[in-house]
Design a protein around this motif. Sequence first.
Motif, mmCIF file in Angstrom:
data_model
loop_
_atom_site.group_PDB
_atom_site.id
_atom_site.type_symbol
_atom_site.label_atom_id
_atom_site.label_comp_id
_atom_site.label_asym_id
_atom_site.label_seq_id
_atom_site.Cartn_x
_atom_site.Cartn_y
_atom_site.Cartn_z
ATOM 1 N N PRO A 182 -7.661 -46.887 64.661
ATOM 2 C CA PRO A 182 -7.790 -46.096 63.433
ATOM 3 C C PRO A 182 -7.567 -44.600 63.659
ATOM 4 O O PRO A 182 -8.452 -43.777 63.479
ATOM 5 C CB PRO A 182 -9.215 -46.394 62.970
ATOM 6 C CG PRO A 182 -9.943 -46.767 64.204
ATOM 7 C CD PRO A 182 -8.933 -47.405 65.116
ATOM 8 N N TYR A 183 -6.355 -44.257 64.071
ATOM 9 C CA TYR A 183 -5.970 -42.880 64.340
ATOM 10 C C TYR A 183 -5.298 -42.310 63.100
ATOM 11 O O TYR A 183 -4.369 -42.912 62.552
ATOM 12 C CB TYR A 183 -5.005 -42.861 65.536
ATOM 13 C CG TYR A 183 -4.378 -41.539 65.823
ATOM 14 C CD1 TYR A 183 -5.116 -40.503 66.378
ATOM 15 C CD2 TYR A 183 -3.031 -41.313 65.567
ATOM 16 C CE1 TYR A 183 -4.536 -39.285 66.651
ATOM 17 C CE2 TYR A 183 -2.435 -40.107 65.841
ATOM 18 C CZ TYR A 183 -3.199 -39.084 66.384
ATOM 19 O OH TYR A 183 -2.623 -37.877 66.655
ATOM 20 N N THR A 184 -5.770 -41.176 62.626
ATOM 21 C CA THR A 184 -5.182 -40.542 61.450
ATOM 22 C C THR A 184 -4.814 -39.101 61.748
ATOM 23 O O THR A 184 -5.295 -38.505 62.719
ATOM 24 C CB THR A 184 -6.158 -40.564 60.255
ATOM 25 O OG1 THR A 184 -7.336 -39.843 60.625
ATOM 26 C CG2 THR A 184 -6.515 -41.985 59.864
ATOM 27 N N LEU A 185 -3.955 -38.559 60.904
ATOM 28 C CA LEU A 185 -3.535 -37.165 61.018
ATOM 29 C C LEU A 185 -3.828 -36.456 59.708
ATOM 30 O O LEU A 185 -3.776 -37.070 58.644
ATOM 31 C CB LEU A 185 -2.028 -37.075 61.302
ATOM 32 C CG LEU A 185 -1.522 -37.707 62.588
ATOM 33 C CD1 LEU A 185 -0.005 -37.706 62.599
ATOM 34 C CD2 LEU A 185 -2.047 -36.954 63.789
ATOM 35 N N THR A 186 -4.078 -35.163 59.786
ATOM 36 C CA THR A 186 -4.209 -34.364 58.564
ATOM 37 C C THR A 186 -2.804 -34.076 58.040
ATOM 38 O O THR A 186 -1.803 -34.255 58.755
ATOM 39 C CB THR A 186 -4.920 -33.030 58.851
ATOM 40 O OG1 THR A 186 -4.087 -32.250 59.724
ATOM 41 C CG2 THR A 186 -6.288 -33.246 59.481
ATOM 42 N N VAL A 187 -2.732 -33.591 56.816
ATOM 43 C CA VAL A 187 -1.433 -33.225 56.248
ATOM 44 C C VAL A 187 -0.777 -32.158 57.115
ATOM 45 O O VAL A 187 0.418 -32.226 57.406
ATOM 46 C CB VAL A 187 -1.590 -32.739 54.783
ATOM 47 C CG1 VAL A 187 -0.279 -32.171 54.262
ATOM 48 C CG2 VAL A 187 -2.091 -33.854 53.900
ATOM 49 N N LYS A 188 -1.533 -31.199 57.553
ATOM 50 C CA LYS A 188 -1.001 -30.125 58.407
ATOM 51 C C LYS A 188 -0.436 -30.688 59.706
ATOM 52 O O LYS A 188 0.644 -30.293 60.150
ATOM 53 C CB LYS A 188 -2.109 -29.108 58.695
ATOM 54 C CG LYS A 188 -1.692 -27.962 59.573
ATOM 55 C CD LYS A 188 -1.673 -26.690 58.775
ATOM 56 C CE LYS A 188 -1.347 -25.511 59.659
ATOM 57 N NZ LYS A 188 -0.117 -24.875 59.266
ATOM 58 N N ILE A 229 0.726 -33.698 60.208
ATOM 59 C CA ILE A 229 1.956 -34.449 59.905
ATOM 60 C C ILE A 229 3.108 -33.474 59.695
ATOM 61 O O ILE A 229 4.216 -33.699 60.203
ATOM 62 C CB ILE A 229 1.750 -35.324 58.643
ATOM 63 C CG1 ILE A 229 0.785 -36.459 58.949
ATOM 64 C CG2 ILE A 229 3.091 -35.881 58.135
ATOM 65 C CD1 ILE A 229 0.353 -37.251 57.732
ATOM 66 N N GLN A 230 2.860 -32.380 58.976
ATOM 67 C CA GLN A 230 3.889 -31.391 58.758
ATOM 68 C C GLN A 230 4.395 -30.807 60.083
ATOM 69 O O GLN A 230 5.604 -30.636 60.281
ATOM 70 C CB GLN A 230 3.370 -30.254 57.857
ATOM 71 C CG GLN A 230 3.163 -30.699 56.428
ATOM 72 C CD GLN A 230 2.464 -29.640 55.594
ATOM 73 O OE1 GLN A 230 1.681 -28.831 56.099
ATOM 74 N NE2 GLN A 230 2.750 -29.666 54.283
ATOM 75 N N GLU A 231 3.480 -30.512 60.988
ATOM 76 C CA GLU A 231 3.871 -29.969 62.283
ATOM 77 C C GLU A 231 4.615 -31.009 63.119
ATOM 78 O O GLU A 231 5.613 -30.709 63.759
ATOM 79 C CB GLU A 231 2.643 -29.452 63.022
ATOM 80 C CG GLU A 231 2.039 -28.207 62.398
ATOM 81 C CD GLU A 231 0.711 -27.817 63.011
ATOM 82 O OE1 GLU A 231 0.214 -28.502 63.929
ATOM 83 O OE2 GLU A 231 0.148 -26.799 62.545
ATOM 84 N N LYS A 232 4.119 -32.240 63.101
ATOM 85 C CA LYS A 232 4.716 -33.303 63.902
ATOM 86 C C LYS A 232 6.154 -33.587 63.476
ATOM 87 O O LYS A 232 7.031 -33.819 64.299
ATOM 88 C CB LYS A 232 3.868 -34.575 63.801
ATOM 89 C CG LYS A 232 4.396 -35.721 64.626
ATOM 90 C CD LYS A 232 3.458 -36.931 64.566
ATOM 91 C CE LYS A 232 3.996 -38.065 65.443
ATOM 92 N NZ LYS A 232 3.085 -39.204 65.468
#
Length: 73
Positions: free
Chosen positions: A59-65, A67-70
């Motif tokens: 259950p690994y999640t990313l913030t919107v920020k 995801i934008q950087e990635k």
Amino acid sequence: MAIINLNLSHEEFILFNNFAKMKKTTIEKLLKKTLFEKIEDEYDAMIAKEALFEFSVNPYTLTVKEIQEKYNL
């Protein structure tokens, strides 16, 4: 180009033909579009099921920020 024969009852033909006319298209285009949409829907459901399984395992999640950087968005 391949040709597919489709056996329809008179009622089915009338229904398909009237629906195609309502959509201002042909039965051929209507059937192709509908089948492509069905394939896409089932593919999307399969991908979603796989993603849900992956998330249940990790259950690994990313913030919107993040995801934008990635993805350089």
